[in-house]
Design an enzyme around this catalytic site. Sequence first.
Site, short mmCIF file in Angstrom:
data_model
loop_
_atom_site.label_atom_id
_atom_site.label_comp_id
_atom_site.label_asym_id
_atom_site.label_seq_id
_atom_site.Cartn_x
_atom_site.Cartn_y
_atom_site.Cartn_z
N PHE A 269 0.86 -1.19 0.00
CA PHE A 269 0.00 0.00 0.00
C PHE A 269 0.90 1.24 0.00
O PHE A 269 1.84 1.32 0.80
CB PHE A 269 -0.89 -0.04 1.24
CG PHE A 269 -2.00 0.97 1.18
CD1 PHE A 269 -3.12 0.75 0.39
CD2 PHE A 269 -1.93 2.15 1.91
CE1 PHE A 269 -4.15 1.68 0.33
CE2 PHE A 269 -2.95 3.09 1.85
CZ PHE A 269 -4.07 2.85 1.07
N ASP B 102 1.98 -5.94 7.60
CA ASP B 102 0.77 -5.11 7.62
C ASP B 102 -0.41 -6.06 7.35
O ASP B 102 -0.47 -6.70 6.30
CB ASP B 102 0.89 -4.03 6.54
CG ASP B 102 -0.31 -3.09 6.51
OD1 ASP B 102 -1.40 -3.50 6.95
OD2 ASP B 102 -0.16 -1.96 6.01
N TYR C 8 -11.10 -0.77 10.71
CA TYR C 8 -12.32 -0.28 10.05
C TYR C 8 -12.71 -1.12 8.84
O TYR C 8 -13.74 -0.87 8.23
CB TYR C 8 -12.20 1.20 9.67
CG TYR C 8 -10.92 1.58 8.96
CD1 TYR C 8 -10.71 1.27 7.63
CD2 TYR C 8 -9.91 2.27 9.63
CE1 TYR C 8 -9.54 1.61 6.99
CE2 TYR C 8 -8.73 2.62 9.01
CZ TYR C 8 -8.54 2.28 7.68
OH TYR C 8 -7.37 2.61 7.05
N LYS C 9 -11.85 -2.08 8.48
CA LYS C 9 -12.19 -2.94 7.32
C LYS C 9 -12.97 -4.16 7.84
O LYS C 9 -14.12 -4.04 8.23
CB LYS C 9 -10.91 -3.35 6.59
CG LYS C 9 -10.13 -2.16 6.02
CD LYS C 9 -8.92 -2.65 5.27
CE LYS C 9 -7.97 -1.54 4.87
NZ LYS C 9 -8.49 -0.60 3.90
N ARG D 40 -12.73 -4.28 -7.59
CA ARG D 40 -12.35 -5.09 -6.43
C ARG D 40 -13.60 -5.42 -5.61
O ARG D 40 -14.43 -4.53 -5.36
CB ARG D 40 -11.39 -4.21 -5.62
CG ARG D 40 -10.73 -4.81 -4.47
CD ARG D 40 -9.72 -3.81 -3.90
NE ARG D 40 -10.36 -2.76 -3.09
CZ ARG D 40 -9.79 -2.19 -2.02
NH1 ARG D 40 -8.58 -2.51 -1.65
NH2 ARG D 40 -10.42 -1.26 -1.35
C1 LIG Z 1 -2.37 -2.10 3.54
C2 LIG Z 1 -2.69 -0.74 4.07
N1 LIG Z 1 -1.75 -0.08 4.78
C3 LIG Z 1 -1.99 1.16 5.25
C4 LIG Z 1 -3.21 1.80 5.06
C5 LIG Z 1 -3.41 3.19 5.60
O1 LIG Z 1 -4.26 3.17 6.70
P1 LIG Z 1 -4.66 4.51 7.49
O2 LIG Z 1 -5.44 5.36 6.57
O3 LIG Z 1 -5.48 4.02 8.64
O4 LIG Z 1 -3.41 5.18 7.94
C6 LIG Z 1 -4.21 1.13 4.35
C7 LIG Z 1 -5.52 1.77 4.13
O5 LIG Z 1 -6.41 1.28 3.49
C8 LIG Z 1 -3.95 -0.16 3.83
O6 LIG Z 1 -4.87 -0.83 3.12
#
Ligand SMILES: Cc1ncc(COP(=O)(O)O)c(C=O)c1O
Length: 398
Positions: A114, A185, A210-211, A357
């Site tokens: 990400f 992660d 939140y997912k 998705r």
């Molecule tokens: C794999 C991954 N890492 C990091 C994040 C970032 O999360 P946040 O907005 O809570 O900092 C996300 C957000 O969707 C994500 O999917």
Amino acid sequence: MPTDFTETRAQFDLPDGMIYLDGNSLGPLPRAAAARVAHTITEEWGKMLITGWNKAGWMDLPTRVGDRIARLIGAEAGHVVLGDTLSIKVYQALASAVDMAPDKRVILSDTGNFPSDLYMANGLCRTLGDGYELRTVAPEDVAGAIDDTVAVLMLTEVDYRTGRRHDMPALTAKAHAHGALAIWDLAHSAGATDVKVATGGADFAVGCTYKYLNSGPGGPAFIYVAPRHADVAHPALSGWLGHEAPFAFDLDYRPGQGIERMRVGTPPILQIAALDAALDIWDDVEITDLRARSLELSDAFIAGVEASCPTLTLATPRDHVMRGSQASFHHPEGYAIMQALVARGVIGDFRAPDIIRFGFTPLFIGLDDVAGAVAILAEIMATDAWDRPEYRTRAKVT
Ligand SMILES: Cc1ncc(COP(=O)(O)O)c(C=O)c1O
């Protein structure tokens, strides 16, 4: 007792006529969450005011609720704490991990990670200077890129776009064999797969709530630190609530015991109350049942779409071992196709450049939803119903 997914579904407030295949991005509202948050507002905040920190146990919520997440990710109790956003938790884990491999300068990640994780790593490298660098390779090349120069391997277990899943135990073992630490992660793993951080050997793990865990928009992230590091990891974000004695108000920072040191500042109590209520649903869920059901759902969706939508190309691995809990397809007009789906009550999302998705969340999605979504998608593709100017106008959030 096998998990009763009809029972779990009944615990969500889902709008009529909607097929919600986006719980991998934002989980829906658990029925109990609204009442719990209302109770926290009126009975705790409203009546106890500041005494709520002691009387209502607010101060211990980040670790108490963290323990409920520990069960879902195969972590040892007492080694998960909630707080901040996931980007912050990535930074925190990374800063502590590089500090534990002081003779090396390379953070290894992949191009499927990400972007926020990569941005945070680059930001940390810039702050540290001294030759620190982020090295990224293609996801399939990660194993071959782990060598003795690597200080930290930082990966997202399940790719947010394709749903491709890394082999956590194997990659972690290889990192350890080369004297590197591994950070995982779990944004797309916690509540989605049978991930096990303790037996997988993770040094640190982070994820959001939140997912798949349904804490609501902006719900706090979590961080796991392996017990062997808990009292040695140095917290780079040394906020007062990670101090050994926050209310001593010492001018010098002394890290708190174990996972407590990964706290930073005041926890978001209302949001943790929502999460705590959402986690009640998980009490009757067996993770092995969840995993089997998730694969059954994504298999059925993939088979249905491939049989009826020949112009969509599968982006998700067919191999169960390499799949998270989503199914994605490539199409050059993916954005418009998704808008046409949303207009018909099938909610998924779009990820640039060309991916549509769909998340499969067994707590509230069943085979009937899968069949309904496939039928609507097939109709949109067969009639080119997506080909309208209003479906091409990009919104801020895709
Ligand atoms: C794999 C991954 N890492 C990091 C994040 C970032 O999360 P946040 O907005 O809570 O900092 C996300 C957000 O969707 C994500 O999917």
